[in-house]
Design an enzyme around this catalytic site. Sequence first.
Site, PDB file in Angstrom:
ATOM      1  N   HIS A  72      39.158  11.812  72.221  1.00  0.00           N
ATOM      2  CA  HIS A  72      40.001  12.780  71.507  1.00  0.00           C
ATOM      3  C   HIS A  72      41.325  12.960  72.248  1.00  0.00           C
ATOM      4  CE1 HIS A  72      37.046  14.995  68.643  1.00  0.00           C
ATOM      5  NE2 HIS A  72      36.904  13.682  68.605  1.00  0.00           N
ATOM      6  N   TYR A 201      39.140  25.476  67.964  1.00  0.00           N
ATOM      7  CA  TYR A 201      38.783  26.747  68.593  1.00  0.00           C
ATOM      8  C   TYR A 201      39.476  27.841  67.780  1.00  0.00           C
ATOM      9  CZ  TYR A 201      37.304  24.188  72.819  1.00  0.00           C
ATOM     10  OH  TYR A 201      36.670  23.360  73.714  1.00  0.00           O
ATOM     11  N   PRO A 293      31.438  28.805  78.096  1.00  0.00           N
ATOM     12  CA  PRO A 293      31.657  27.447  77.572  1.00  0.00           C
ATOM     13  C   PRO A 293      33.023  27.224  76.910  1.00  0.00           C
ATOM     14  CG  PRO A 293      30.167  28.667  76.153  1.00  0.00           C
ATOM     15  CD  PRO A 293      30.408  29.534  77.340  1.00  0.00           C
ATOM     16  N   LYS A 297      34.005  23.397  80.545  1.00  0.00           N
ATOM     17  CA  LYS A 297      34.131  23.015  81.955  1.00  0.00           C
ATOM     18  C   LYS A 297      32.814  22.884  82.716  1.00  0.00           C
ATOM     19  CE  LYS A 297      38.443  22.341  82.233  1.00  0.00           C
ATOM     20  NZ  LYS A 297      38.326  21.214  81.293  1.00  0.00           N
ATOM     21  N   TYR A 385      42.633  21.642  80.297  1.00  0.00           N
ATOM     22  CA  TYR A 385      41.567  21.181  79.394  1.00  0.00           C
ATOM     23  C   TYR A 385      41.133  19.755  79.738  1.00  0.00           C
ATOM     24  CZ  TYR A 385      38.732  21.000  75.182  1.00  0.00           C
ATOM     25  OH  TYR A 385      37.664  20.910  74.313  1.00  0.00           O
TER      26      TYR A 385
HETATM   27  C1  PHB Z   1      30.098  21.508  72.341  1.00  0.00           C
HETATM   28  O1  PHB Z   1      30.373  20.512  71.664  1.00  0.00           O
HETATM   29  O2  PHB Z   1      28.930  21.894  72.491  1.00  0.00           O
HETATM   30  C2  PHB Z   1      31.215  22.250  72.980  1.00  0.00           C
HETATM   31  C3  PHB Z   1      32.502  21.756  72.883  1.00  0.00           C
HETATM   32  C4  PHB Z   1      33.548  22.444  73.465  1.00  0.00           C
HETATM   33  C5  PHB Z   1      33.312  23.623  74.131  1.00  0.00           C
HETATM   34  C6  PHB Z   1      32.021  24.114  74.251  1.00  0.00           C
HETATM   35  C7  PHB Z   1      30.964  23.429  73.681  1.00  0.00           C
HETATM   36  O3  PHB Z   1      34.349  24.300  74.674  1.00  0.00           O
END
Ligand code: PHB
Length: 408
Positions: A72, A201, A293, A297, A385
């Site tokens: 990505h 997000y 989460p 990280k 990130y």
């Molecule tokens: C996930 O795909 O489980 C996932 C992706 C990004 C995040 C947290 C969890 O920030």
Amino acid sequence: MHTSVAIIGAGPSGLLLGQLLHRAGISNVILERQTPEYVLSRIRAGVLEQGMVDLLRKAGVDQRMNAEGLVHDGFELALDGRRVHIDLKGLTGGKTVMIYGQTEVTRDLMAARQAAGATTVYQAADVRIHEPKSDRPWLTYERDGQVHRLECDYIAGCDGFHGVSRQSIPAEAMEIFERVYPFGWLGILADTPPVNEELVYAAHARGFALCSMRSPTRTRYYVQVDAQETVENWSDERFWNELKARLPQDLAEKLVTGPSIEKSIAPLRSFVVEPMQYGRMFLVGDAAHIVPPTGAKGLNLAASDVSTLFDILQKVYHEGRTELIERYSQICLRRVWKAERFSWWMTSMLHQFPDADAFSQRITATELDYFVSSEAGRRTIAENYVGLPYEPVEPQADTDLPLRSRCA
Ligand code: PHB
Ligand code: APR
């Protein structure tokens, strides 16, 4: 039984360290409380930083990831319906992330360990750590009704947040830093096509939501819920309706729903123990630190700890550089705290806090608007990130002072 490095825990930290050590000719044994099937049944994160991808390549476990992982170049923030693109690649001079589930990383590492013929003792009960401050530490564990003894040079505590390693350190020998957030994430896994090519997000007045994926046909979606919520309260239909309500309209209209194949609630916590070492025992990954989460990280910090410990142990065994042992904790903690800060910041910016007054809500919305409207702000988000660099284990000119002295 004697081994060079006794590893407690066969999660991603323990398995990756074991694989790297094995390839470097350093013997190791892993003791794991659960069965391999149980370890593989846990659904966890799925975003790998470049540093972790490189480390998996160094460990020789990149074949399936190369074939099936999704690279990505960016992700999206959806702020009360407004979509903002964070161009990771453009803003960081070409860095990207890899979408590949932690469960798959674990599966690949288990297969590599089995192929290498290295020892993993599954269902090792009541692991106990003895004399970690001596030159000859040892472990005991129970298996098949018998107590076994494992002698070693070093112990790697890769046994997660609830493991025995950190709990074996006397309280006065460590300092704990912690924040528990007043909400959790309800997550589902479904065999549906992702709503968007990139992760989304979403900050919304109803609460945070995240659209992630595992493959072009499998999605992982989350919504912020109260800390006391239970999965039983959330039918699939309720989940999909809530997710749609928090997404920008164009995405909500495109969302393909379907039956969940997994549904769970995870609490959100920031946690760090200092130091990450006690005598000849090192804490690695979730055993030493937890992040919420939101910044993806957790797994990546486990990988950077493993990288540091592996580099040190390699120099210890191959070059006799035992003085480097003392550097493990400080090197790791510098990077850990930066990821803690970023995860806390992302969490603070994107979630609804039940006790936030009108003033702090305006300040948060303004801070987010300020960051995403400026290229410098977007670059700051992007460079965190994709992951900050791993620090070399050899002493550097000005980084060796403790955090507090450097700030003073
Ligand atoms: C996930 O795909 O489980 C996932 C992706 C990004 C995040 C947290 C969890 O920030
Ligand atoms: N004895 C033996 N094994 C134990 C013990 C114990 N007393 N306690 C825990 N374990 C095992 C667990 O069963 C688990 O398999 O240790 C392993 C720890 O694995 P994880 O919890 O996955 O931790 P880690 O390997 O550090 O993985 C990094 O970062 O944020 C997260 O989701 C991410 O789980 C991932 C983690």
